[in-house]
Design a protein around this motif. Sequence first.
Motif, short mmCIF file in Angstrom:
data_model
loop_
_atom_site.label_atom_id
_atom_site.label_comp_id
_atom_site.label_asym_id
_atom_site.label_seq_id
_atom_site.Cartn_x
_atom_site.Cartn_y
_atom_site.Cartn_z
N LEU A 145 21.55 20.77 0.93
CA LEU A 145 22.14 19.73 1.78
C LEU A 145 21.55 19.80 3.18
O LEU A 145 21.17 18.79 3.79
CB LEU A 145 23.65 19.93 1.82
N HIS A 177 19.07 16.90 4.97
CA HIS A 177 19.39 16.22 6.22
C HIS A 177 18.33 16.49 7.27
O HIS A 177 17.95 15.60 8.02
CB HIS A 177 20.76 16.64 6.73
N TYR A 187 15.94 5.53 5.90
CA TYR A 187 17.24 6.15 5.80
C TYR A 187 17.93 5.86 4.47
O TYR A 187 18.72 6.65 3.99
CB TYR A 187 18.11 5.72 6.96
N GLU A 188 17.62 4.69 3.90
CA GLU A 188 18.27 4.42 2.63
C GLU A 188 17.78 5.38 1.56
O GLU A 188 18.52 5.76 0.66
CB GLU A 188 18.06 2.97 2.19
N ALA A 245 17.14 8.38 2.24
CA ALA A 245 17.92 9.59 2.49
C ALA A 245 19.20 9.53 1.69
O ALA A 245 19.61 10.51 1.05
CB ALA A 245 18.23 9.70 3.97
N LEU A 246 19.83 8.37 1.72
CA LEU A 246 21.08 8.23 0.98
C LEU A 246 20.84 8.34 -0.52
O LEU A 246 21.65 8.91 -1.25
CB LEU A 246 21.71 6.88 1.32
N LEU A 255 20.50 11.86 -1.24
CA LEU A 255 21.81 12.50 -1.12
C LEU A 255 22.64 12.23 -2.37
O LEU A 255 23.31 13.12 -2.91
CB LEU A 255 22.53 11.97 0.11
N HIS A 260 24.14 14.96 -5.03
CA HIS A 260 25.53 15.09 -5.47
C HIS A 260 25.62 14.93 -6.97
O HIS A 260 26.42 15.61 -7.62
CB HIS A 260 26.39 14.06 -4.77
N LYS A 308 31.26 11.57 -4.85
CA LYS A 308 30.44 11.62 -3.64
C LYS A 308 29.12 10.92 -3.89
O LYS A 308 28.61 10.20 -3.02
CB LYS A 308 30.20 13.06 -3.22
N GLU A 324 29.61 7.27 -3.69
CA GLU A 324 29.76 6.84 -2.29
C GLU A 324 28.40 6.71 -1.64
O GLU A 324 28.11 5.72 -0.95
CB GLU A 324 30.60 7.84 -1.50
N ALA A 325 27.60 7.73 -1.84
CA ALA A 325 26.28 7.72 -1.22
C ALA A 325 25.45 6.54 -1.73
O ALA A 325 24.78 5.86 -0.95
CB ALA A 325 25.56 9.02 -1.50
N GLU A 385 26.60 3.27 -0.30
CA GLU A 385 26.13 3.13 1.07
C GLU A 385 24.63 2.84 1.11
O GLU A 385 24.16 2.03 1.91
CB GLU A 385 26.42 4.41 1.84
N ARG A 402 24.07 -0.69 0.50
CA ARG A 402 24.36 -1.52 1.66
C ARG A 402 23.25 -1.44 2.70
O ARG A 402 22.79 -2.45 3.22
CB ARG A 402 25.68 -1.07 2.27
N VAL A 403 22.81 -0.20 2.94
CA VAL A 403 21.79 -0.04 3.98
C VAL A 403 20.49 -0.69 3.55
O VAL A 403 19.81 -1.34 4.36
CB VAL A 403 21.58 1.45 4.29
N TYR A 437 29.62 -4.55 -3.13
CA TYR A 437 28.22 -4.32 -2.81
C TYR A 437 27.41 -3.98 -4.04
O TYR A 437 26.26 -4.35 -4.15
CB TYR A 437 28.10 -3.19 -1.81
N ARG A 484 18.01 16.52 16.64
CA ARG A 484 17.70 17.47 15.58
C ARG A 484 17.01 18.70 16.16
O ARG A 484 17.25 19.82 15.74
CB ARG A 484 16.79 16.79 14.58
N MET A 493 25.94 3.96 8.36
CA MET A 493 25.93 4.92 7.26
C MET A 493 27.04 5.94 7.45
O MET A 493 26.77 7.12 7.69
CB MET A 493 24.56 5.62 7.21
N PHE A 545 29.06 7.38 5.47
CA PHE A 545 29.13 8.50 4.53
C PHE A 545 28.12 9.57 4.91
O PHE A 545 28.40 10.76 4.85
CB PHE A 545 28.87 8.00 3.11
N TYR A 546 26.94 9.11 5.30
CA TYR A 546 25.90 10.05 5.71
C TYR A 546 26.30 10.76 7.00
O TYR A 546 26.03 11.93 7.18
CB TYR A 546 24.62 9.27 5.92
N TYR A 583 28.61 14.17 7.14
CA TYR A 583 28.06 15.52 7.08
C TYR A 583 27.92 16.11 8.47
O TYR A 583 28.27 17.25 8.72
CB TYR A 583 26.70 15.46 6.39
N TYR A 584 27.44 15.29 9.40
CA TYR A 584 27.20 15.79 10.74
C TYR A 584 28.51 16.02 11.49
O TYR A 584 28.67 17.01 12.19
CB TYR A 584 26.31 14.82 11.51
#
Lengths: 912, 724
Positions: free
Chosen positions: A324, A328, A356-357, A359-360, A363, A367, A375, A378-379, A382, A385-386, A423, B417, B442, B444-445, B448-449
Amino acid sequence: MNVFAGVGGGAAATEAGTAGGGPVLLELTPHKIALCQLVHVFAPPAQAGDGPGLPFPFESVAHHNRLGLFLFTLTRSCEDFLEPPLEELLRQLKAVDDLANDWLCGQLTSNLTELTSPDDLFNFFDKLRGVLAAPEGAGEDDVYLDPNSQLGVFLRCCILAFNSMSFEGVCHILANLVSYCNAADASYDLAEDEDYDTEMSNLMDVDIGARAGIFDKYNQGYAAESHIGESSSALTHAPMSLHDFDDANALKTDDGPTCLRSRWQLEAYLNQQADVLEKDPSSVPLNSFNATMTQLQTLAPELHRVQFLQYLNALCHDDYVASLDNLHRYFDYSAGMQGLFTRSASPSQDIVVGKYESALLCLGNLHCYFGHPKKALEAFVEAVRVSQMNNDDSCLAYILGAISNLLSKIGMSNTVEIIGSPYSLGTNIGLGTPLSIQQQLLVLLKRSLKRADILKLPSLLSFDHLSLAKFDLKHVQRPLVSFGPNASTKLKTCPADVCKNLRLSSRVLTDFGTDVLSTSNDNGSFSTSWLRNLSAASNSWCSSSTKSRKLQKNDFDNFYYHAQPSPIPAPVLQLAGSTYLLRATAWEHYGSAPMVRMNALVYATSFADAASQSDLSLAYVKLIQQQAVFKGYSAAFCALKLAEKKFPSSTSSHIQLLRMQLLHERALHRGHLKVAQQICDEFGVLSSSVCGVDIELKTEASLRCARTLLAAKQFSQAAAVANSLYSTCYKYNMQVENASVLLLLAEIHKKSDNAVLGLPYALASQSFCKAFNLDLLEASATLTLAELWLALGPSHARRAVSLVYQSLPMILGHGGLELRARAHIVLAKCHLFDPNFLVSKDPYAVLDPLTQATEDLHVLEYHEMAAEAYYLKAMAYNHLGRLDEREEAATSFKEHITALEKPLNEEDSLSY
Amino acid sequence: MASAKETYRAELRSAARQLGERCLYSAAKWAAELLVGVEPDAAPAPSAAMDSPSSSSAASGGRLLHLHRSGGSSFRHRPRPGAGSSSEVGTPLGGVSYVSTPIPDDDAFDTGGDKYLLAKTYFDCREYRRAAHVLQNQGGRKAVFLRCYALYMAGEKRKEEEMIELEGSLGKSNAINQELVALERELSTYKRTGSIDSFGLYLYGIVLRDKGCEGLARTILVESVNSYPWNWSAWSELQSLCTSSDILNNLNLKNHWMKDFFLANAYLELKMHEESLKRYERLMGVFRCSGYIQAQIATVQYNMRDLDEAEMIFEELLRTDPFRVDSMDIYSNLLYAKESMTALSFLAHRVFLTDKYRAESCCIMANYYSLKGQHEKSVLYFRRALKLNRKYLSAWTLMGHEYVELKNTPAAIDAYRRAVDINPRDYRAWYGLGQIYEMMGMPFYALYYFQKSSYLQPNDARLWIAMAQCYESDPLQMIEEAIKCYERAANSNDTEGIALHQLAKLHGMLGQSDEAAFYYKKDLERMEVEERQGQNFVEALLFLAKHYKSIGRFEEAEHYCTRLLDYTGPEKETAKSILQGLKRARSGFPSMDIDQFTRCGRRFLMNKACGQCSPDRRRKEKNSSEGCAPLETSVSMSPVGYFPSFLHSVMLSVCILAIRLHIAGADDLVRMMLASSCWSVATKRTRRLHGAKMSVTGMIQIPNSNSGATMHIAFLQGSESPTV
């Protein structure tokens, strides 16, 4: 995981390879100067007096070409992130040919040591320029170095790098040159603490390794497998020593400036590592790999891909927190910035990383991998959406694929309303009625497929076809809108669809050549393996190992077959391979043993080098299962032992499961109920406790539990377990499993002498089988049905015999030992029960099947049924009045009954 | 007592001299500063080197008195260690519990003293290699130390140069000190033979640290400070190697009074503020005039968000020591949080004149520009600060904030970062990362932070609120989790009262009206205590009135209704109607339907008339009056009349325009109007994170048609424009 890894991780891994096209940014290092020196020897500047011919030290064209090939390889190889020290280079040079090597090596070292002042360097590069200048009389002579060839470009880059260098840079080069030349004798021992640290990390790995049973593998190193007849001493000096931290090369950071390879080579190296990780994570020790990566990161802080590799590594080693963290970190540093990934050849390739999408998406996959379906969802939501927000269609396609992967892998009951969000599904379908999870899955898959088709994403396309095939295999495709009089619903699965999808899926193999994937082809692995072979050969040659006679010929141009890189990138191969695996599974469902064997064999032989460890083990599992069903347990356990050697059972869950399955089956057959129960409990423990995760494992566990209870004659408990299993399967829409559960219920009722109750279950099971085209299971259900009819009385014997005859072709053609024996016994029973049938008239109609059954059952060690067969045999002989044979059959009957009732040394059942 | 102080003085005096002779300048500086910081005796000893002018000591005394008055209880009941302080076991200051370390006598005039002198002058002129060369083949520990140290410094200098020269294609930063290997070899030999003094050990320690052998470095440094405790550089190196309290507690340290300085500083870095403050206050007993301790105390107080207190100390510090640059960056952060522009500009000017090429100075100027709203310039100065010191943690974080202002998301993420990678315990950078991802849609992302940051700072309500807002956000809608987070926030001293209000609202949304009433009541109490009124206040009253009415506790309901009557706006009318309903209910009048009908009708008319209420609002009220939970999509906004008068006219007009547009249903226009300022929510939250106080006076929520996200327009106290 692995099928999808080809899409997610794999595609990311192939990414940098597309950035190829020679060294773009080149940093001048001593190693490169040495190479320039060699190129100079290889192709000296044309002199007026020289006629066409070979330059000085070379004796033949082959000799000359060999050096050229070597130089070419050196500029392309990517075995490590550090450039080899001079010592290594000289060793390789010696290996290339032993005729001129002394002269060459001496020349090289003396020339390098002569470069002591900035002016020397200037002169050196001036001299090099002459190499590139086209000779006036350039004709047919092969000495002339084309400026556009690989070496020519390399040389030009070096010259350019030198010319654009500041005086400070020149000074640095000089300083580095000194340390490069003296590296051989400057064997400074590391600080104690440092040693301790690395030892610790090695030790820790060894600990893990020993626990996981991969200690041996680690000792051999990853490279060992690819070189037969390589002595171990050779290995420690092999340049490829990935994890050999004792190797001084790896930790030269203290000694002086270390020189990185060019950016392209680094990326190729990282790709290679990613492939290794994907293929066989157990061969990569967690800590030392991380240490390597950390070192690389300190050397090249802008190379963020390293963090992605660390993420992959942590993922492969099931380290949730670290993965994780690294995920990130990687996206924090790299996403959105145009660092590494914009240089890719095709614009559609950079969808996987760099935004970034994605990244999701990663992620969510993470999970999903760790079994957190909520989870993950959810990711993904999202991410959808992104990516919609950023108009990232390709990423959206991948996300849809990932969601469907999640939905198909993780059981979700209809009661769970998770993707009710607008979505993920949009509003144009559904007509207000809530869709079942299966329907949603289908919609998602089809959408992903469509997008992938439009966007020309071949690997995703192939993956989606695979998923669709999987879906078609196990689910009836109901129309989304089913109302009105004309809505004809065909409530059957369609094997043709499965077949079509599977074929479409493997078209990726033919598509890739014309498509974007082909650009990621050349990643230097060819050169790397060449070099590796070279050093392996030279070492064994030096140590004059007796084994490697073949290598003594010093025949480096012959590659080993397995060392040759495949022209098809690994992810493509993987996807293509998984179609075969899925084909095997499909035939398993449809009940064709030869086809299962064939497909599994094709996979195991043709796709083994691209397949990941777990996929490959799955193919083996299928083969061994076939072995057990058709050849009995001893043969299966023999094969299992071999497989366990290849895949240590602690690391491969497939093999582990197979072992338990086989042991359980055998214990049941032998009547060792305690052992069976024990294995059942183990099954229950293996699966995750999270609801919806490992649903197949859980189903299997309770199925086996019910069967054990049945064998122990605890009918009501067995029925209770089976009933609850049925409701679970129903809840999670596992129709195929339902068929077997229903059959089990029928068995239970049959055994408890409740034939009337059993009949509906058997019939239901039969119709399920028909709907899902489970032919073999259907035959088995028909057999059970016949038995049930028989149990109702002799008057039904005629009906029963017709049922048996109906199923006999399928069973004799594809059924295993047990099924065949059962069919034979039922057949004999039918005849014996039939009041119109006289044994004396046609004794072999009864005796033949029974003999056949006893033989089969003997192999299976199935005491209960064997006893039954012998009993029937004895009865038949009794009718015939053949007393001796009757006595013989009776004794056998008694033997089996005692073995069943008083099981001896039950503990034996756990060993094989 | 006096004699104890005299010992301190004697120790420090010789330490400063010895350290200076070995060219350990900063440690010498520290010792000398502390020497002057020892509280002057009633009758100063004639030998005291302190020539402190009476004015400054008087001033500091006065300030301390001032501190006594206002500065928290800890100052007040600190026991004054009298002559018999030895009896106190707990307070080691001046007590016998310290291990007395003999001051080593200098081998200043060993053989080759002249050469040493020459070498030192070379060193002073920063000709390190020359200095080392002079001392070649010189025996004596001092000479050996200086030679090694000069070599080390030469290597460092070369390394710095190389770092600029070598900008490889991959940002290669592997420039290393070339002398490390040789130095390590030599020093380890000395260590083995025992011919090494504490200074040599210190050097050995930093060499080891540079080589990455942190464990060994720590042991060596502990050895060094145990044998010679006055070398502050060794202590601070040791401190930088203590990244967790476990490591700190496992150090085998001799109990010298310098250890207290070390521990206090280490605690400060590990964010154990109370412990740190306690130690510093104890140290203040002896080193009354030490600027260092004062600055540290102020830093602790700033970290504990005690801004006024800290500001006072800094002001005083600056008055007595006008050319100080150390820890002035903290002061500038503080001024930034307090938004005192003039003071900040004054400070920036002063440090600029003093020494503009220091990381701290650049940071101060950057802060100034940031407060001015000139973020590009601010980034420029932060960059300069980071060029001067790559490991300057707070600059990375603050630069991240600036990039957020500049809407340069990737750069902001990168900056944050880097801060996190330098110190993974920096909760502000984690928070910043979460905030950016949240703004990028985002949530949900981002979680974490936020989780990371609240893990590091579990008692900070702001972090919990941020996390709760993520959970609450439209895409996630994880209300239960949000409630849990708000509960955490409410329990950890949420000064702005966001948590209570949100808790009440969320419980109301889930239909748990008992819990909602509980939290509304609590919120009400809080607002009463703070004498704050506003939309939340009215909302709470209204909810409570309705709630008590619905459960049949008419007296309470009446109480709240009457309180509502003090306010203008639609709620007043609602309260009136509720009161009427109450009366009817009491008199046993049964017809609720008619009552409701008339009420709705009247309100509809009223809304038409005044035009201040949106249809959404009506819906909400209807819903809640029927006992349903209020909808999330509802708009809560304060009519213009409620705004406190301090909102200056520009803001007021923007607000009015926004509200008017919103009421007219032109949410798109509002969005367009406010689109440019949509990032300033980050500013507000960031400022809040740094201690500025602001409060929400009103809020509009506009559901965003495209993404489904809700846009919040919040009217904040002390802000120049409405923030979305």
